[in-house]
Design a protein around this motif. Structure first.
Motif, PDB file in Angstrom:
ATOM      1  N   ARG A 179      -0.523  -1.149  -5.822  1.00  0.00           N
ATOM      2  CA  ARG A 179       0.094  -2.400  -5.371  1.00  0.00           C
ATOM      3  C   ARG A 179       1.534  -2.163  -4.938  1.00  0.00           C
ATOM      4  O   ARG A 179       1.988  -2.756  -3.970  1.00  0.00           O
ATOM      5  CB  ARG A 179       0.045  -3.454  -6.483  1.00  0.00           C
ATOM      6  CG  ARG A 179      -1.290  -4.172  -6.499  1.00  0.00           C
ATOM      7  CD  ARG A 179      -1.240  -5.342  -7.415  1.00  0.00           C
ATOM      8  NE  ARG A 179      -1.469  -4.824  -8.762  1.00  0.00           N
ATOM      9  CZ  ARG A 179      -1.077  -5.410  -9.863  1.00  0.00           C
ATOM     10  NH1 ARG A 179      -0.431  -6.531  -9.816  1.00  0.00           N
ATOM     11  NH2 ARG A 179      -1.330  -4.872 -11.038  1.00  0.00           N
ATOM     12  N   VAL A 180       2.245  -1.302  -5.656  1.00  0.00           N
ATOM     13  CA  VAL A 180       3.618  -0.968  -5.265  1.00  0.00           C
ATOM     14  C   VAL A 180       3.598  -0.310  -3.890  1.00  0.00           C
ATOM     15  O   VAL A 180       4.438  -0.591  -3.041  1.00  0.00           O
ATOM     16  CB  VAL A 180       4.294  -0.049  -6.304  1.00  0.00           C
ATOM     17  CG1 VAL A 180       5.580   0.535  -5.766  1.00  0.00           C
ATOM     18  CG2 VAL A 180       4.557  -0.822  -7.578  1.00  0.00           C
ATOM     19  N   GLY A 181       2.610   0.549  -3.658  1.00  0.00           N
ATOM     20  CA  GLY A 181       2.490   1.205  -2.363  1.00  0.00           C
ATOM     21  C   GLY A 181       2.280   0.227  -1.234  1.00  0.00           C
ATOM     22  O   GLY A 181       2.862   0.351  -0.161  1.00  0.00           O
ATOM     23  N   ARG A 182       1.459  -0.778  -1.491  1.00  0.00           N
ATOM     24  CA  ARG A 182       1.180  -1.758  -0.450  1.00  0.00           C
ATOM     25  C   ARG A 182       2.342  -2.698  -0.204  1.00  0.00           C
ATOM     26  O   ARG A 182       2.635  -3.044   0.928  1.00  0.00           O
ATOM     27  CB  ARG A 182      -0.044  -2.585  -0.835  1.00  0.00           C
ATOM     28  CG  ARG A 182      -1.285  -2.167  -0.132  1.00  0.00           C
ATOM     29  CD  ARG A 182      -2.366  -3.125  -0.451  1.00  0.00           C
ATOM     30  NE  ARG A 182      -2.349  -3.318  -1.910  1.00  0.00           N
ATOM     31  CZ  ARG A 182      -3.415  -3.467  -2.658  1.00  0.00           C
ATOM     32  NH1 ARG A 182      -4.579  -3.479  -2.126  1.00  0.00           N
ATOM     33  NH2 ARG A 182      -3.312  -3.631  -3.958  1.00  0.00           N
ATOM     34  N   PHE A 183       3.001  -3.126  -1.257  1.00  0.00           N
ATOM     35  CA  PHE A 183       3.988  -4.190  -1.116  1.00  0.00           C
ATOM     36  C   PHE A 183       5.437  -3.721  -1.101  1.00  0.00           C
ATOM     37  O   PHE A 183       6.329  -4.519  -0.862  1.00  0.00           O
ATOM     38  CB  PHE A 183       3.798  -5.231  -2.224  1.00  0.00           C
ATOM     39  CG  PHE A 183       2.459  -5.894  -2.157  1.00  0.00           C
ATOM     40  CD1 PHE A 183       2.101  -6.653  -1.061  1.00  0.00           C
ATOM     41  CD2 PHE A 183       1.547  -5.738  -3.178  1.00  0.00           C
ATOM     42  CE1 PHE A 183       0.867  -7.261  -0.985  1.00  0.00           C
ATOM     43  CE2 PHE A 183       0.307  -6.340  -3.117  1.00  0.00           C
ATOM     44  CZ  PHE A 183      -0.042  -7.110  -2.019  1.00  0.00           C
ATOM     45  N   TYR A 184       5.687  -2.463  -1.384  1.00  0.00           N
ATOM     46  CA  TYR A 184       7.061  -1.971  -1.370  1.00  0.00           C
ATOM     47  C   TYR A 184       7.227  -0.795  -0.423  1.00  0.00           C
ATOM     48  O   TYR A 184       8.028  -0.853   0.505  1.00  0.00           O
ATOM     49  CB  TYR A 184       7.503  -1.569  -2.790  1.00  0.00           C
ATOM     50  CG  TYR A 184       8.884  -0.976  -2.835  1.00  0.00           C
ATOM     51  CD1 TYR A 184      10.008  -1.783  -2.745  1.00  0.00           C
ATOM     52  CD2 TYR A 184       9.076   0.393  -2.942  1.00  0.00           C
ATOM     53  CE1 TYR A 184      11.289  -1.245  -2.772  1.00  0.00           C
ATOM     54  CE2 TYR A 184      10.345   0.942  -2.969  1.00  0.00           C
ATOM     55  CZ  TYR A 184      11.440   0.115  -2.882  1.00  0.00           C
ATOM     56  OH  TYR A 184      12.697   0.656  -2.894  1.00  0.00           O
ATOM     57  N   THR A 185       6.484   0.270  -0.648  1.00  0.00           N
ATOM     58  CA  THR A 185       6.746   1.482   0.129  1.00  0.00           C
ATOM     59  C   THR A 185       6.274   1.367   1.576  1.00  0.00           C
ATOM     60  O   THR A 185       6.961   1.847   2.471  1.00  0.00           O
ATOM     61  CB  THR A 185       6.112   2.725  -0.527  1.00  0.00           C
ATOM     62  OG1 THR A 185       4.734   2.505  -0.727  1.00  0.00           O
ATOM     63  CG2 THR A 185       6.787   3.049  -1.832  1.00  0.00           C
ATOM     64  N   TYR A 186       5.121   0.747   1.813  1.00  0.00           N
ATOM     65  CA  TYR A 186       4.637   0.684   3.199  1.00  0.00           C
ATOM     66  C   TYR A 186       5.555  -0.175   4.080  1.00  0.00           C
ATOM     67  O   TYR A 186       5.925   0.265   5.175  1.00  0.00           O
ATOM     68  CB  TYR A 186       3.188   0.208   3.246  1.00  0.00           C
ATOM     69  CG  TYR A 186       2.536   0.487   4.577  1.00  0.00           C
ATOM     70  CD1 TYR A 186       2.089   1.772   4.889  1.00  0.00           C
ATOM     71  CD2 TYR A 186       2.399  -0.500   5.530  1.00  0.00           C
ATOM     72  CE1 TYR A 186       1.513   2.049   6.110  1.00  0.00           C
ATOM     73  CE2 TYR A 186       1.817  -0.229   6.755  1.00  0.00           C
ATOM     74  CZ  TYR A 186       1.381   1.041   7.043  1.00  0.00           C
ATOM     75  OH  TYR A 186       0.819   1.313   8.259  1.00  0.00           O
ATOM     76  N   PRO A 187       5.958  -1.391   3.645  1.00  0.00           N
ATOM     77  CA  PRO A 187       6.910  -2.145   4.480  1.00  0.00           C
ATOM     78  C   PRO A 187       8.247  -1.422   4.655  1.00  0.00           C
ATOM     79  O   PRO A 187       8.858  -1.493   5.715  1.00  0.00           O
ATOM     80  CB  PRO A 187       7.097  -3.461   3.714  1.00  0.00           C
ATOM     81  CG  PRO A 187       5.881  -3.605   2.902  1.00  0.00           C
ATOM     82  CD  PRO A 187       5.462  -2.207   2.537  1.00  0.00           C
TER      83      PRO A 187
END
Length: 165
Positions: free
Chosen positions: A5-13
């Motif tokens: 979830r961190v990957g989707r909502f923090y790192t990708y943006p």
């Protein structure tokens, strides 16, 4: 679970934002290199601008590769490769932005023949520092995600071994 979830909502943006800033950085630095070619106001400014142009090219290339590849094949574009590519980018920008700040120290835009060109160098310095900080925060998120993903994988593997025993 939490790491994905961190990957989707923090790192990708943040990767998208970093890539967009790299494109802007590449545009400004390439315009300066094209405009001055071999006749930069000082040798220092020329070398620093070319370094930042290379860093922006590196970041734009790998940013695009990971932006397209990570959603398609997360295993192939693993976090460790992501980390390696962007640590190199971070170091290039850190050196480029820091040395550009040093090269512009004491240069007054009003004393230069063309103040608009001088402000482009100042703009490049600002964009480079912004890019450096974006990469720093992105690498922090990737590191956090990698560490927590490893722990989750270890727990899943331990649970699997316990059920097989």
């Amino acid at each position: 679970m939490l790491a994905s979830r961190v990957g989707r909502f923090y790192t990708y943006p943040l990767l998208v934002l970093t890539w967009m800033m790299a494109v802007a950085n590449l545009g400004v630095s390439a315009a300066l290199v094209s405009q001055f070619h071999q006749e930069f106001p000082t040798h220092k400014l020329g070398a620093r601008t070319v370094l930042i142009c290379f860093a922006a090219t590196w970041n734009t290339l790998f940013g695009l590769i990971f932006l397209i590849g990570a959603p398609i094949s997360p295993k192939l574009f693993a976090l460790k490769w992501n980390f390696v590519a962007f640590v190199i980018s971070f170091l290039l920008f850190l050196v480029g932005a820091g040395s550009m700040t040093e090269a512009l120290n004491g240069v007054s835009c009003s004393a230069v023949d063309a103040p608009a060109k001088c402000t482009m160098f100042r703009g490049l310095e600002g964009i480079s520092w912004t890019q450096t900080w974006l990469l720093f925060f992105y690498l922090g998120g990737v590191s956090w995600q990698y560490l927590h993903q490893s722990k989750e994988e270890d727990k899943a593997l331990l649970k699997k071994e316990q059920t097989q025993a």
